[in-house]
Write a protein that holds these residues in place. Structure first.
Motif, PDB file in Angstrom:
ATOM      1  N   SER A 289      68.052   9.811 -18.000  1.00 18.12           N
ATOM      2  CA  SER A 289      68.673  11.109 -18.336  1.00 18.12           C
ATOM      3  C   SER A 289      69.399  11.061 -19.672  1.00 18.12           C
ATOM      4  O   SER A 289      69.309  11.989 -20.535  1.00 18.12           O
TER       5      SER A 289
ATOM      6  N   THR B  78      68.808   9.031 -22.141  1.00 14.26           N
ATOM      7  CA  THR B  78      67.819   8.905 -23.226  1.00 14.26           C
ATOM      8  C   THR B  78      67.168  10.249 -23.509  1.00 14.26           C
ATOM      9  O   THR B  78      66.948  10.632 -24.683  1.00 14.26           O
ATOM     10  N   SER B  79      66.898  11.008 -22.483  1.00 13.71           N
ATOM     11  CA  SER B  79      66.249  12.311 -22.673  1.00 13.71           C
ATOM     12  C   SER B  79      67.188  13.288 -23.357  1.00 13.71           C
ATOM     13  O   SER B  79      66.778  14.084 -24.245  1.00 13.71           O
TER      14      SER B  79
ATOM     15  N   SER C  75      60.953  17.481 -23.193  1.00  9.05           N
ATOM     16  CA  SER C  75      61.476  16.139 -22.927  1.00  9.05           C
ATOM     17  C   SER C  75      62.465  16.172 -21.794  1.00  9.05           C
ATOM     18  O   SER C  75      62.436  15.298 -20.892  1.00  9.05           O
ATOM     19  N   LEU C  76      63.319  17.195 -21.768  1.00 12.17           N
ATOM     20  CA  LEU C  76      64.267  17.290 -20.658  1.00 12.17           C
ATOM     21  C   LEU C  76      63.554  17.551 -19.326  1.00 12.17           C
ATOM     22  O   LEU C  76      63.931  17.008 -18.271  1.00 12.17           O
TER      23      LEU C  76
ATOM     24  N   CYS D 102      62.063  14.412 -18.113  1.00 12.45           N
ATOM     25  CA  CYS D 102      63.120  13.532 -17.591  1.00 12.45           C
ATOM     26  C   CYS D 102      63.523  13.978 -16.197  1.00 12.45           C
ATOM     27  O   CYS D 102      63.721  13.152 -15.290  1.00 12.45           O
TER      28      CYS D 102
END
Length: 377
Positions: free
Chosen positions: A17, A19-20, A40-41, A44
């Motif tokens: 989380s 990193t995203s 990307s989120l 994740c």
């Protein structure tokens, strides 16, 4: 739900989380890529959800497996308890059965002993009674035996006294003067001293030998004088090849051999077709009844064969014929004696030495005379 996740899974989700989020901020601020940042989120978020689901499934499997193991342990314990209970029941049953068996065995032994005692008592009473009866019977038999002996002695003494009296009288008669016995009706020679006689000097035979009739020296001649023996006579033979050859040579008769399986047929055929006035002859050589097809006739095992031979002899007699035994039996028994009484006559070598055998009128004895007188046949 979060409390059910282990620490490693939570740390991994937090790292993903973070990193995203950092990547989304950089994409929005630096590159102005809002869509890419949202993607990307989203990725994740999906990854976190999958990790959570996998962790929850793993946790569920572990819990379920633990419950199963616990249940198995409980079942094992229950099974062991059941086995122990069953063993206890079996042990109690064995103990109970052993007690019952001992009780039954004891009762059976008592009953058996009581029965044996009753049986022995009854048997002893019966033996005592039988022994008393036997003793009474034996005593009575001894008394009768003594009485019989006394009576026998009295009879013997009486008989001996009578014999002595008769001997004395005979002695007195024997002492008479010479010539008196010739006129005295009580002369010694007027008495029969010895066995009584019947008829013309034939001694009467009493006892076991009375059944044997005296031998009539004219028995063959009486039969032969009644016979018409001539040509075309039928002769049936139970005998050896030597006798058959002799008869074929000395006689003009038609000779037929008789065997157990064909005798009745041969006699029936020939007597029904016979036109001769002569009477049929049945010639039997004694030793032919001891060997060959007729070998069992003169034994107990050949009773049926003996009866068959008797029926043949009776059939010959029914046609006014005569039956003869020619020769002697090598061995004699009750059957040979019986068959001698069934046939009309028995010609032997001894008979051929008598005067009547040479009478020219006696055709049948004369026919067999040479055969019986031959020394080597």
């Amino acid at each position: 739900m979060i409390s059910k996740l282990d620490k490693k899974t939570l740390a991994f989700i937090a790292m993903i989380s973070f990193t995203s989020i950092v990547a989304a901020v950089i994409l929005v601020t630096a590159y102005k890529e809002v869509a890419l940042a949202l993607t990307s989120l989203l990725i994740c978020l999906i990854s976190c959800i999958l990790l959570v689901q996998v962790n929850l499934d793993k946790r569920f499997i572990q819990v379920t497996t633990s419950k199963l193991f616990n249940k198995q342990d409980n079942l094992d314990q229950q099974l062991l308890a059941s086995i122990a209970s069953t063993e206890q029941i079996i042990l109690e049953t064995r103990v109970l059965f052993g007690r019952e068996f001992k009780l039954l065995n004891s009762e059976f032994s008592k009953k058996l002993e009581s029965t044996q005692q009753e049986h022995n008592t009854r048997l002893s009473y019966e033996l005592a009674y039988a022994n008393k009866q036997f003793s009474d019977d034996l005593r009575l038999l001894e008394q009768n035996h003594v009485r019989w002996i006394a009576e026998t002695k009295n009879i013997f003494e009486t008989t001996r006294n009578k014999i002595t009296s008769i001997e004395d009288k005979i002695s007195e008669y024997a002492k008479l003067p010479t010539g008196i016995e010739q006129v005295n009706p009580a002369s010694v020679q007027m008495f029969q001293v010895g066995p009584p006689t019947i008829g013309r000097g034939v001694v009467a035979n009493h006892g076991r030998g009375s059944a044997a009739a005296p031998k009539d020296p004219l028995r063959h001649s009486k039969i032969s004088r009644r016979m018409v023996y001539g040509k075309n006579n039928l002769m049936f033979l139970i005998g050896s090849d030597d006798l058959k050859s002799y008869l074929e040579l000395k006689s003009d008769s038609s000779i037929f051999d008789l065997y157990p399986n064909t005798a009745a047929d041969i006699i029936g055929e020939n007597l029904s077709d016979a036109h001769s006035v002569s009477r049929p002859l049945l010639v039997i050589e004694p030793n032919a009844l001891l060997t060959g097809p007729w070998n069992a006739t003169m034994s107990a095992s050949g009773a049926r064969l003996y009866a068959y031979l008797e029926s043949i002899i009776k059939e010959i007699k029914r046609h006014n014929g005569f039956s003869f035994l020619v020769g002697e039996f090598e061995t004699k028994n009750t059957f040979t004696s019986s068959i001698e009484g069934v046939v009309d006559s028995h010609l032997t070598r001894e008979d051929m030495t008598e005067d009547w055998a040479y009478d020219a009128k006696l055709a049948v004895p004369r026919l067999f005379q040479n055969f019986l007188m031959l020394e080597d046949r």
